[in-house]
Scaffold this motif. Structure first.
Motif, PDB file in Angstrom:
ATOM      1  N   LEU A  71       0.816  -1.212   0.000  1.00  0.00           N
ATOM      2  CA  LEU A  71       0.000   0.000   0.000  1.00  0.00           C
ATOM      3  C   LEU A  71       0.855   1.269   0.000  1.00  0.00           C
ATOM      4  N   VAL A  72       2.123   1.137  -0.048  1.00  0.00           N
ATOM      5  CA  VAL A  72       3.159   2.147  -0.281  1.00  0.00           C
ATOM      6  C   VAL A  72       2.792   3.547   0.249  1.00  0.00           C
ATOM      7  N   ILE A 227       8.662   7.829  -0.479  1.00  0.00           N
ATOM      8  CA  ILE A 227       8.404   7.593  -1.895  1.00  0.00           C
ATOM      9  C   ILE A 227       8.996   8.695  -2.773  1.00  0.00           C
ATOM     10  N   TRP A 322      -6.343   6.184  -5.375  1.00  0.00           N
ATOM     11  CA  TRP A 322      -5.056   6.214  -4.675  1.00  0.00           C
ATOM     12  C   TRP A 322      -4.573   4.796  -4.403  1.00  0.00           C
ATOM     13  N   ASN A 326      -1.067   3.211  -5.729  1.00  0.00           N
ATOM     14  CA  ASN A 326      -0.153   2.514  -4.834  1.00  0.00           C
ATOM     15  C   ASN A 326       0.060   1.070  -5.252  1.00  0.00           C
ATOM     16  N   THR A 329       2.817   0.842  -7.865  1.00  0.00           N
ATOM     17  CA  THR A 329       4.150   0.905  -7.265  1.00  0.00           C
ATOM     18  C   THR A 329       4.422  -0.360  -6.468  1.00  0.00           C
ATOM     19  N   GLY A 330       3.401  -0.839  -5.759  1.00  0.00           N
ATOM     20  CA  GLY A 330       3.545  -2.086  -5.007  1.00  0.00           C
ATOM     21  C   GLY A 330       3.890  -3.256  -5.895  1.00  0.00           C
ATOM     22  N   TRP A 377      -7.847   7.440   2.816  1.00  0.00           N
ATOM     23  CA  TRP A 377      -6.575   8.159   2.724  1.00  0.00           C
ATOM     24  C   TRP A 377      -6.234   8.803   4.072  1.00  0.00           C
ATOM     25  N   HIS A 381      -2.497   7.395   4.733  1.00  0.00           N
ATOM     26  CA  HIS A 381      -1.432   8.296   4.269  1.00  0.00           C
ATOM     27  C   HIS A 381      -1.296   9.539   5.128  1.00  0.00           C
TER      28      HIS A 381
END
Length: 529
Positions: A71-72, A227, A322, A326, A329-330, A377, A381
């Motif tokens: 979940l970066v 990140i 979002w 993520n 990227t994950g 979020w 985050h």
């Protein structure tokens, strides 16, 4: 008592007669509060490193590390990256009495059911919001020392400065980071805004060499993965503010989280809250959004193949954008895992783990999709990254007190009750903020779309110090000793960087920064597996 408190706090009280420990954290996680249970004793601190000093073993939590690489870059809201080190979640208190430990929620966002807001005019909504925000700014100007402002080219910090200037007779010092790549530099816009507010403009130039010099210290203070090197830039900014003789600043953090400022919230609006808009028009607007946000690729907007979000879609009926960003990227990070780490968590669904820790029926069911995305979020985050890597940790590293008017709970409660269309109108984000503060903004800021605060990606400057630090670290013994990644796969990625175009190098920045920050944590804290 917590319902009477307003602002940023984390504290602990010991009730000697009743042998009870009471500890609480502010509603949004502006201030950190960690705890661990060691040999039957509850130990609390504002940083994990203090718990290590108190005897808690410094070890990775592999499950949290896997979660953060999925979940970066966030573990679950009540966990940390370290084994046995927990967080008191935002809006919760901890109660320990006679061996019994409870964590209890005392506040939440409480978004209204979809389409339940009473009809009001745009002017009414804007005035109600302006009054709440103006009061929050005014209260946070109270101090026995000078109060400055962090200023970017975004509407958030510009609105704070504009409102603050109305409550001050003397010029406010406005501190602005400037970068050496035009697409990331907001210095000219910030200068224009400072002149509009009658502020004392104080630019602080940041180069890749500065980011390299301070990267390890910034990560040590943050105790988390990053990140982008933007947190390091904030670390340098706070040092400059201290050196200028300031101890208190107002910041614009939290606005994007409550008003739908990021491009992924606009994407959610177009996909899931479009009110039956023509699909061809929606498709064109989505293409325009992607094209207008090149620096958000792989960071705030999806880029390529991602991890499965089927579990989220089954629970919510959709996947917030979002999470999609993520997940891409994950997916890239999972491809770099070592075989044993892949096998250990082969059956784990990180998104379901997150949702299982939240009140889905009470706080998400029946809400508008954009409000659901905002809520999720804000539970992840906001406290675990934005307020850590870009907020309190970077500020307090240099004894700077950051005050965040947008995260005054009375402001947030006003905003939560607003219809989605007051947050995002068409493709214009933070609509009500723009209208409420238009008299104090420059026309440039009023009309400008959100530009995320990011530093130039490391791979765009292959001859600079940060890139050298990245290459030396990821090819060296620290990554070899980190038990989660396959170094041969990481080196192969590094070898591919020269052949990537600018867009691809931008999209891979999150992966590279996650790897580098993991190495720094592993080395600086001497973490065991």
């Amino acid at each position: 008592c917590l319902h009477h408190l307003r602002g940023e706090f984390a504290f602990a009280l010991w009730d000697e007669p009743n042998q009870t420990l009471f500890a609480a954290r502010d509603r949004f996680g502006i201030k950190p509060l960690f705890y661990a249970v060691r040999d039957g004793t509850v130990v609390l601190a504002s940083e994990a490193k203090a718990l290590f000093a108190a005897g808690v073993p410094a070890r990775w939590d592999p499950a949290s590390f896997h979660q953060a690489n999925s979940l970066v870059p966030i573990p679950d809201q009540d966990r940390s990256l370290f084994d046995g080190v927990r967080q008191v979640p935002p809006g919760h208190y901890l109660l320990v009495s006679r061996g019994n430990l409870q964590v209890v929620r005392y506040w939440d966002f409480d978004y209204p059911p979809a389409d339940s807001a009473p009809p009001r005019s745009d002017a009414d909504y804007a005035e109600r919001f302006r009054q709440a925000l103006d009061e929050a700014v005014r209260l946070r100007l109270r101090a026995d020392v000078p109060v400055g402002c962090y200023l970017s080219g975004g509407v958030d910090s510009c609105a704070v400065l504009g409102l603050a200037a109305r409550h001050r007779r003397d010029p406010i010092r406005a501190f602005t980071l400037t970068f050496d790549r035009a697409e990331y530099d907001e210095g000219a816009i910030a200068r224009e805004m400072a002149e509009r507010a009658g502020a004392d403009f104080y630019p602080i130039p940041i180069r890749q060499a500065d980011l390299a010099d301070h990267f390890p210290d910034a990560i040590w203070h943050s105790e988390t993965l990053c990140i982008n090197a933007h947190g390091v830039a904030k670390f340098v900014l706070s040092r400059a503010v201290r050196d200028a003789g300031y101890k208190v600043v107002l910041t614009g953090e939290g606005s994007d989280e409550i008003l739908g400022g990021y491009p992924h919230f606009r994407r959610d609006m177009l996909l899931h809250d479009n009110g039956g808009q023509d699909p061809r028009e929606v498709g064109q607007l989505l293409e325009d959004l992607q094209r207008a946000n090149p620096v958000s690729r792989g960071l705030l907007l999806p880029d390529g193949q991602g991890l499965s979000l089927d579990g989220v879609r089954r629970v919510l009926g959709f996947a917030p954008s979002w999470m999609e960003a993520n997940a891409t990227t994950g997916f890239k990070l999972h491809a770099l895992f070592s075989a044993p780490f892949v096998a250990e968590f082969a059956d784990r669904d990180p998104c379901r783990s997150l949702l299982n820790g939240l009140d889905v029926n009470g706080q998400l069911a029946g809400r508008a999709p954009v409000h659901q995305a905002l809520y999720l979020w804000a539970k992840t985050h906001l406290p675990n990254y934005v307020l850590t890597m870009l907020g309190d940790r970077m500020e307090m590293a240099h004894s700077i007190e950051g005050r965040v008017p947008f995260l005054d709970h009375r402001v947030v409660e006003v905003v939560a009750a607003l219809p989605v269309a007051q947050k995002i109108r068409g493709v214009t984000e933070k609509y009500v903020l723009r209208e409420a503060t238009r008299p104090v903004l420059t026309d440039t800021v009023y009309r400008r779309h959100k530009h995320p605060f990011t530093s130039p990606p490391v791979a765009l400057s292959p001859n600079e110090g940060l890139h050298e630090l990245l290459q030396d670290t990821l090819r060296g013994p620290v990554l070899t000793s980190l038990p989660f990644y396959d170094q041969a796969k990481v080196v192969a990625l590094l070898d591919r960087l020269p052949a990537m175009d600018v867009s691809e190098r931008t999209a891979v920045d999150g992966v590279l920064m996650m790897l580098l920050s993991a190495c720094v944590l592993h080395d600086r804290f001497k973490l065991a597996a």
